[in-house]
Design a protein around this motif. Structure first.
Motif, PDB file in Angstrom:
ATOM      1  N   TRP A 195       0.839  -1.207   0.000  1.00 40.99           N
ATOM      2  CA  TRP A 195       0.000   0.000   0.000  1.00 40.99           C
ATOM      3  C   TRP A 195       0.872   1.255   0.000  1.00 40.99           C
ATOM      4  O   TRP A 195       0.617   2.221  -0.731  1.00 40.99           O
ATOM      5  CB  TRP A 195      -0.904  -0.038   1.227  1.00 40.99           C
ATOM      6  N   SER A 196       1.927   1.232   0.842  1.00 42.42           N
ATOM      7  CA  SER A 196       2.809   2.405   0.931  1.00 42.42           C
ATOM      8  C   SER A 196       3.533   2.654  -0.388  1.00 42.42           C
ATOM      9  O   SER A 196       3.937   3.783  -0.680  1.00 42.42           O
ATOM     10  CB  SER A 196       3.837   2.209   2.047  1.00 42.42           C
ATOM     11  N   CYS A 197       3.718   1.595  -1.168  1.00 42.87           N
ATOM     12  CA  CYS A 197       4.407   1.730  -2.465  1.00 42.87           C
ATOM     13  C   CYS A 197       3.688   2.685  -3.410  1.00 42.87           C
ATOM     14  O   CYS A 197       4.315   3.329  -4.247  1.00 42.87           O
ATOM     15  CB  CYS A 197       4.430   0.367  -3.163  1.00 42.87           C
ATOM     16  N   ILE A 198       2.360   2.728  -3.275  1.00 43.30           N
ATOM     17  CA  ILE A 198       1.553   3.474  -4.244  1.00 43.30           C
ATOM     18  C   ILE A 198       2.058   4.908  -4.378  1.00 43.30           C
ATOM     19  O   ILE A 198       2.215   5.446  -5.486  1.00 43.30           O
ATOM     20  CB  ILE A 198       0.058   3.452  -3.839  1.00 43.30           C
ATOM     21  N   LEU A 199       2.348   5.513  -3.248  1.00 46.39           N
ATOM     22  CA  LEU A 199       2.800   6.905  -3.231  1.00 46.39           C
ATOM     23  C   LEU A 199       4.120   7.060  -3.992  1.00 46.39           C
ATOM     24  O   LEU A 199       4.288   7.972  -4.817  1.00 46.39           O
ATOM     25  CB  LEU A 199       2.983   7.338  -1.769  1.00 46.39           C
TER      26      LEU A 199
END
Lengths: 321, 573
Positions: A195-199
């Motif tokens: 999820w954090s990768c999206i940014l």
């Protein structure tokens, strides 16, 4: 066409400059649609973040539930004196800092590296599949994750059953104080890294492709491109997330710890949030004392946020305030 | 235009989200919860005509930790029609009963009728709330003769405990369990079929401590259930009862406290029980069992409240400690037979009578208060709501109400034989077990009386289970009945500044016990425990000082009950 647009712009600018200063209400009216969108958000913050600050005074009162907040007597700093004499508070503070630093050191870089690696994957279908699979655990609640960990690591869980099958003695992973914090970091990484990768992937996508083309022509290999184009390209985003993360260092993950910890690892797992929860709802409630702990935590977070923001601003020029 | 419409839509959506998220918990309707099993389709509610006194329909909110009656339950419909009322249930998890109550009180958001799981965890707060006028007074019981009669039983304490400044502030659900008053049959059910397989079963299931622990060790080593190496466990229980219910009463001072370790009277003074040598002896015993692997290793981390039971039902554990109530025993046996119908009902969860590790001629038994839980009214409850609730409870205590609660409607669900016995008309399954057609009786009829003993005459219960549980309780009564004490009402139903603020340190004590069981090595547990107690004493001492300042510190139960009846509590409230 271009000349005509420029003329309009210039002429518009001149007209604007010549206009008398508009009142704030007039400006709001002109941009009313933007303000309308902001309104619910502002209402949320006012109602649920600022109005409850009225309750902060509890930290300085001997709260009597029958008298209410206003009529309860003031007791000065006595709740804080009690706080700084409490062994459990210092234990919770220590655990919060340790767990937060472990997350910062071991988890924070993980999605950055992961997003760079995903970016290097060329087949688009494979890339999207990997991204989707990695993102999925984010949508599981910590209750579910804790259940999964129990099923995997408990005495009659999958790992121990495998060990028993191989003739190896079973081991109580979930009561091991030395392992618990690593289990926290591992589960956090598994659940949130995708999820954090999206940014970061979004930030990488925003890098001008011509930079990569020019670097290829200049003979740069993949490593060079990552180091000299991708990394500087996402650095502002990394710094902003770093500032936000450090600004919430005193929040070591209530949901996660609450669901994963147990009494056998309380010494290494009890963080400020779980401590506040326990003293407020699982023991004889002392709301003044609980508020004092909460206020201490909030102020410390605020100081950390401002400090890291100032450091980042000085080093890189990137800041959120 | 599109942009404006979109902005308007977005703003409305966000506003709705904010409003939705801020809805108070008490407004969460019971209907959102999973409903209890519906009654049979052909079951129709008999038509009832309301008495004139119930002409006005009344609705009140009420919290419950049980499944509320299903809306289409014919008996519930009959009951609510009869009294012309309805309940908006606020379902709770049992484990959150105290947390939610505290939140409701702090936010002035109590249900109209409040069920309180009253025990030592919350006594001091209860006294504070009642003293502070957080709840409404209960109307005079003169109009409710059955409730009045229940409180006037001589052997029990009832309204004396919940009367503050001459005002009755709540209704205790009295235990109607004569002749087993004050005795809650805590104990161990075990796999007697496994014991027979190993030729180790004792006559009457009476074991000394060492005999029983050797039996459990044999279960683990010899695996009579055929689970495979390392997959059979000895003894498990629910976390909340751990470890005292394993039979080690030293970790729970049976005389003078209730459920949790607290303060006990010794030589005319109160002491903190975890600091006593007796407690440490108990702790060392549990540690010995844990280190031997007899206690299910995950018992120290299991917070599920159900996993231990599932393991037992699945045939992975040799013994399980719990409240040995009839309904519990029946349910465990039913569940096991559902998994494997070839098992012998009597032997799959036989009740072991295991002596205490310290004294071979004494057996573990729990002392209980004369009631279980209570019901109070919030300040916003109207007189009509209070009256309707009390009227239902008063009727529940009549013979007609008792029969409705146990069986249903006369003529439809049961008939009364000439000798007074009940002829139940419910359908039976292939094993002869009666199939309860209603979801109604589980909760509402037990709010004013906890009729555990009445189950022994309940025609719907399995006769084998009734016989087993009753004989176990009779055996306990004969062997240890005179040793079972009652709750120290003086300590628990009074208020002092430090006790109200600091409590009994139960949560900290339990947490430390479990920590040391799992992490302490060998004999170090005693020194580590003493170190922890020394660290805790500065916090505990002010409470002890408060309690020891009392002029009356009870040492005799009968004398204490008389003291309470003579309004002794009022001077310490």
């Amino acid at each position: 066409m271009r000349a005509s647009s420029s003329r309009r712009a210039l002429s518009g600018g001149a007209v604007l400059n010549a206009q008398p200063k508009r009142s704030i209400w007039r400006q709001i009216w002109i941009k009313r649609w933007c303000y309308l969108i902001i309104l619910p958000g502002m209402a949320y913050f006012i109602l649920f973040k600022y109005v409850p600050m009225y309750g902060i005074q509890l930290a300085f009162k001997d709260f009597n539930i029958a008298k209410g907040i206003t009529a309860s007597p003031w007791v000065g700093w006595s709740n804080f004196e009690l706080l700084f004499r409490d062994r459990e508070f210092f234990l919770a503070l220590k655990n919060t800092l340790i767990i937060s630093y472990m997350q910062l050191l071991l988890f924070f870089p993980f999605p950055i590296v992961l997003s760079i690696l995903i970016n290097e994957v060329k087949p688009m279908r494979y890339k999207r599949s990997v991204q989707t699979i990695l993102t999925f655990p984010h949508f599981l609640s910590w209750v579910i994750v804790a259940g999964i960990m129990m099923n995997i690591l408990a005495n009659n869980g999958a790992v121990n059953n495998l060990l028993a099958t191989m003739g190896v003695e079973k081991y109580n992973f979930l009561t091991d104080k030395g392992l618990f914090r690593y289990i926290l970091v591992f589960t956090l990484s598994w659940k949130e890294a995708g999820w954090s990768c999206i940014l970061y992937i979004a930030a990488i996508t925003g890098i001008d492709p011509s930079l990569y083309e020019a670097a290829t022509i200049d003979g740069a290999n993949r490593w060079h491109k990552i180091l000299h184009i991708t990394w500087p390209g996402i650095l502002p985003v990394v710094l902003i997330t770093l500032i936000l993360r450090v600004g919430s260092m005193m929040d070591a993950g209530f949901d996660q710890v609450m669901n994963l910890y147990n009494n056998t690892v309380l010494d290494v797992a009890d963080i400020l949030d779980t401590y506040i929860y326990r003293i407020t709802f699982q023991r004889m409630p002392n709301y003044g004392f609980s508020t004092a702990v909460g206020l201490f935590k909030g102020l410390t977070n605020c100081i950390l946020l401002l400090s890291v923001n100032a450091v980042c601003k000085k080093i890189n020029g990137t800041s959120i305030i | 235009m599109k942009t404006r419409l979109f902005a308007l839509f977005l703003a409305l959506l966000l506003t709705l989200a904010c409003v939705a998220c801020s809805a108070p918990a008490s407004q969460a309707p019971a209907k959102e919860q999973e409903p209890a099993a519906p009654a049979e389709e052909n079951q129709e509610a008999p038509v009832v005509e309301n008495d004139n006194e119930f002409a006005e329909h009344v609705t009140f909110t009420m919290n419950t930790t049980s499944d509320p009656p299903a809306e289409n339950d014919a008996l519930w419909q009959y009951y609510t029609d009869k009294f012309n009322f309805s309940v908006d249930w606020i379902p709770l998890q049992y484990a959150e009963r105290f947390d939610k109550l505290r939140i409701w009180i702090a936010t002035d958001d109590l249900p109209d009728v409040v069920w309180i799981g009253l025990n030592d965890v919350i006594y001091s707060e209860y006294v504070t709330w009642m003293n502070s006028g957080m709840f409404a007074e209960v109307p005079s019981l003169d109009a409710y003769p059955n409730i009045r009669a229940m409180y006037d039983q001589e052997s029990m304490l009832g309204d004396e405990l919940c009367t503050f400044d001459g005002k009755l502030m709540s209704l205790h659900a009295m235990r109607d369990s004569a002749p087993y008053d004050f005795m809650l049959n805590m104990g161990i059910g075990y796999r007697a079929d496994w014991a027979e397989k190993l030729n180790m079963r004792k006559e009457g299931d009476v074991y000394t401590w060492d005999e029983f622990m050797d039996l459990l060790q044999a279960f683990i080593d010899q695996d009579p259930g055929g689970n495979g190496a390392g997959n059979t466990y000895g003894l498990c229980t629910r976390m909340g009862y751990f470890p005292d219910i394993l039979g080690i009463w030293q970790t729970n001072p049976t005389p003078w406290t209730f459920e949790e370790p607290g303060y006990i009277e010794m030589d005319g003074q109160y002491v903190w029980y975890p600091s006593t040598d007796s407690y440490i002896e108990g702790l060392k015993t549990v540690k010995g069992l844990y280190d031997r692997g007899i206690i299910w290793p995950d018992n120290v981390i299991d917070s599920s409240e159900t996993l231990y039971r599932e393991l037992y039902v699945a045939g992975q554990v040799g013994a399980m400690a719990q409240n040995l109530t009839l309904s519990w025993v029946s349910q465990v046996r039913d569940d096991m037979l559902e998994v494997d119908p070839t098992l012998d009902r009597e032997k799959i969860y036989a009740i072991a009578k295991v002596s205490n590790p310290g004294t071979e001629d004494e057996f573990y038994q729990h002392a209980v208060a004369s009631y279980w839980s209570c019901v109070a009214f919030s300040l916003k409850a109207t007189d009509t709501q209070k009256d309707r609730f009390l009227a239902t409870q008063d009727w529940n205590l009549s013979q007609e109400g008792v029969n409705l609660g146990l069986y249903g409607l006369e003529g439809t669900d049961f008939t009364v034989n000439e000798d007074g016995s009940i002829n139940l008309l419910w359908k039976q399954d292939e094993t002869g077990t009666y199939l309860d057609p209603y979801t109604f009786r589980e909760y509402y009829t037990r709010l004013s009386v906890y009729d555990n003993a009445a189950n022994f005459t309940n025609a719907s219960k399995n006769p084998q289970d009734v016989e087993d549980v009753r004989s176990a309780m009779d055996w306990s009564l004969a062997n240890i009945g005179d040793k079972v004490k009652v709750l120290d009402y003086v300590q628990t139903y009074t208020t002092t500044p430090n006790k109200d603020k600091l409590g009994t340190f139960t949560a900290q004590t339990k947490a430390k016990v479990i920590d040391l069981l799992a992490n302490s090595t060998g004999d170090a547990i005693e020194s580590e425990w003493r170190t922890w107690v020394a660290e805790m004493m500065p916090q505990v001492q002010p409470v002890l000082d408060d309690l020891n300042a009392y002029e009356y510190i009870p040492s005799d139960p009968k004398e204490m009950m008389e003291w309470v009846r003579n309004d002794g509590l009022s001077q310490y409230r």
